[in-house]
Design an enzyme around this catalytic site. Structure first.
Site, PDB file in Angstrom:
ATOM      1  N   ASP A  10     -11.722   4.352 -11.953  1.00 11.99           N
ATOM      2  CA  ASP A  10     -10.650   3.370 -11.871  1.00 11.99           C
ATOM      3  C   ASP A  10      -9.353   4.149 -12.077  1.00 11.99           C
ATOM      4  OD1 ASP A  10      -8.686   1.533 -12.501  1.00 11.99           O
ATOM      5  OD2 ASP A  10      -9.963   0.336 -13.821  1.00 11.99           O
ATOM      6  N   ILE A  11      -8.475   4.125 -11.093  1.00 12.58           N
ATOM      7  CA  ILE A  11      -7.283   4.990 -11.138  1.00 12.58           C
ATOM      8  C   ILE A  11      -6.385   4.668 -12.340  1.00 12.58           C
ATOM      9  CG2 ILE A  11      -5.697   3.617  -9.694  1.00 12.58           C
ATOM     10  CD1 ILE A  11      -5.090   6.310  -8.193  1.00 12.58           C
ATOM     11  N   GLY A  32      -6.082  -5.905  -5.260  1.00 13.65           N
ATOM     12  CA  GLY A  32      -6.654  -4.566  -5.160  1.00 13.65           C
ATOM     13  C   GLY A  32      -6.104  -3.606  -6.197  1.00 13.65           C
ATOM     14  N   VAL A  33      -5.876  -2.386  -5.768  1.00 11.20           N
ATOM     15  CA  VAL A  33      -5.438  -1.350  -6.699  1.00 11.20           C
ATOM     16  C   VAL A  33      -4.039  -1.666  -7.249  1.00 11.20           C
ATOM     17  CG1 VAL A  33      -4.456   0.245  -4.969  1.00 11.20           C
ATOM     18  CG2 VAL A  33      -5.470   1.152  -7.053  1.00 11.20           C
ATOM     19  N   ASP A  34      -3.219  -2.298  -6.446  1.00 11.81           N
ATOM     20  CA  ASP A  34      -1.863  -2.705  -6.856  1.00 11.81           C
ATOM     21  C   ASP A  34      -1.940  -3.659  -8.057  1.00 11.81           C
ATOM     22  OD1 ASP A  34       0.854  -3.064  -6.755  1.00 11.81           O
ATOM     23  OD2 ASP A  34       0.887  -4.096  -4.822  1.00 11.81           O
ATOM     24  N   SER A 117      -4.502   2.095   2.081  1.00 14.00           N
ATOM     25  CA  SER A 117      -4.696   1.288   3.310  1.00 14.00           C
ATOM     26  C   SER A 117      -6.152   0.953   3.642  1.00 14.00           C
ATOM     27  CB  SER A 117      -4.060   1.936   4.551  1.00 14.00           C
ATOM     28  OG  SER A 117      -2.660   1.781   4.547  1.00 14.00           O
ATOM     29  N   THR A 118      -7.107   1.459   2.875  1.00 12.32           N
ATOM     30  CA  THR A 118      -8.511   1.258   3.293  1.00 12.32           C
ATOM     31  C   THR A 118      -9.151   0.003   2.702  1.00 12.32           C
ATOM     32  OG1 THR A 118      -9.529   2.514   1.489  1.00 12.32           O
ATOM     33  CG2 THR A 118      -8.809   3.764   3.434  1.00 12.32           C
ATOM     34  N   GLY A 119      -8.387  -0.761   1.923  1.00 10.67           N
ATOM     35  CA  GLY A 119      -8.917  -2.008   1.380  1.00 10.67           C
ATOM     36  C   GLY A 119      -8.509  -3.159   2.281  1.00 10.67           C
ATOM     37  N   TYR A 121      -5.842  -3.640   3.838  1.00 17.96           N
ATOM     38  CA  TYR A 121      -5.118  -3.216   5.040  1.00 17.96           C
ATOM     39  C   TYR A 121      -6.033  -2.685   6.145  1.00 17.96           C
ATOM     40  CZ  TYR A 121      -0.383  -3.881   3.129  1.00 17.96           C
ATOM     41  OH  TYR A 121       0.794  -4.414   2.648  1.00 17.96           O
TER      42      TYR A 121
HETATM   43  P1  ADP Z   1      -4.508  -1.557   0.770  1.00 22.99           P
HETATM   44  O1  ADP Z   1      -3.753  -2.864   0.830  1.00 22.99           O
HETATM   45  O2  ADP Z   1      -3.591  -0.355   0.886  1.00 22.99           O
HETATM   46  O3  ADP Z   1      -5.662  -1.513   1.709  1.00 22.99           O
HETATM   47  P2  ADP Z   1      -6.273  -2.058  -1.527  1.00 22.99           P
HETATM   48  O4  ADP Z   1      -5.853  -2.120  -2.959  1.00 22.99           O
HETATM   49  O5  ADP Z   1      -6.787  -3.311  -0.895  1.00 22.99           O
HETATM   50  O6  ADP Z   1      -5.005  -1.455  -0.743  1.00 22.99           O
HETATM   51  O7  ADP Z   1      -7.369  -0.919  -1.354  1.00 22.99           O
HETATM   52  C1  ADP Z   1      -7.088   0.458  -1.364  1.00 22.99           C
HETATM   53  C2  ADP Z   1      -8.242   1.184  -2.010  1.00 22.99           C
HETATM   54  O8  ADP Z   1      -8.125   1.098  -3.428  1.00 22.99           O
HETATM   55  C3  ADP Z   1      -9.633   0.632  -1.681  1.00 22.99           C
HETATM   56  O9  ADP Z   1     -10.494   1.731  -1.434  1.00 22.99           O
HETATM   57  C4  ADP Z   1     -10.039  -0.068  -2.969  1.00 22.99           C
HETATM   58  O10 ADP Z   1     -11.447  -0.071  -3.151  1.00 22.99           O
HETATM   59  C5  ADP Z   1      -9.391   0.838  -3.973  1.00 22.99           C
HETATM   60  N1  ADP Z   1      -9.206   0.300  -5.340  1.00 22.99           N
HETATM   61  C6  ADP Z   1      -9.124  -0.972  -5.760  1.00 22.99           C
HETATM   62  N2  ADP Z   1      -8.942  -1.022  -7.094  1.00 22.99           N
HETATM   63  C7  ADP Z   1      -8.918   0.269  -7.529  1.00 22.99           C
HETATM   64  C8  ADP Z   1      -8.782   0.912  -8.801  1.00 22.99           C
HETATM   65  N3  ADP Z   1      -8.612   0.206  -9.920  1.00 22.99           N
HETATM   66  N4  ADP Z   1      -8.832   2.281  -8.849  1.00 22.99           N
HETATM   67  C9  ADP Z   1      -8.980   3.011  -7.723  1.00 22.99           C
HETATM   68  N5  ADP Z   1      -9.100   2.475  -6.501  1.00 22.99           N
HETATM   69  C10 ADP Z   1      -9.076   1.128  -6.405  1.00 22.99           C
END
Ligand code: ADP
Length: 171
Positions: A10-11, A32-34, A117-119, A121
């Protein structure tokens, strides 16, 4: 020599100089990660992001890390995947390059990227991971303060893809 490596984590838990956020153009948070980064960092992050006035796709802006173990968050806005013929690769390359430029300008030593972008997006992971690795590698051919570039994968599948690409790179 700068180390490029993949981790499965988890980042928001990484103790690095900067983590990169896959942000929305408003920089005002999302899913998502944001969402995970904003939750872990606390309200201060959103307040600083509000003052930045958004960010164009392919560009990046930096804030403090607030309650995160990372000192800084570099917010970059990845492209939405529309089939691949709408400049997606150039924009994704630019996300990595701009984030690395900011980190180098700030004399940071370690940076961790999610798979931008791989989630939601929709960018195909294999192609996105190839861009992530080749852009970092090209950037690091110039000398900079960076000693560690981490690709932080959220799933076993992503981790395997990154590791495969990292192990087969040419230099
Ligand atoms: P985007 O809108 O750029 O596609 P997302 O957040 O939907 O962004 O996904 C981007 C990547 O981040 C995906 O591979 C998702 O699985 C990953 N992700 C989601 N949560 C976390 C986290 N807490 N730590 C690391 N990666 C994450």
């Amino acid at each position: 020599m700068t180390l490029l490596k993949a981790v499965k984590d988890d980042i928001t838990t990484l103790r690095v100089d900067a983590i990169v956020n896959a942000a929305k153009p408003s920089l005002l948070g999302g899913g998502g990660v944001d969402g995970a980064i904003h939750n872990a960092a606390g309200r201060g992050l959103l307040e600083e992001c509000r003052r930045l006035g958004g960010c164009p796709t392919g560009d990046a802006k930096v804030t403090s890390g607030y309650n995160l173990p990372a000192r800084y968050v570099i917010h970059t806005v990845g492209p939405v995947w529309h089939g691949g013929s709408h400049g997606e690769a150039e924009l994704l390359t630019s996300c990595y390059r701009r984030s690395l430029e900011i980190a180098a300008k700030m004399h940071l030593e370690s940076i961790a990227f999610p798979a931008i972008s791989t989630g939601v997006y929709g960018y195909p992971l294999l192609q996105a991971a190839g861009i992530a690795i080749s852009t970092a590698q090209a950037f690091l051919e110039q000398s900079s303060s960076l000693q560690e570039v981490i690709f932080c994968c959220f799933s076993d599948g992503d981790f395997q893809v990154y590791n495969r690409l990292l192990s087969t790179r040419t230099t």
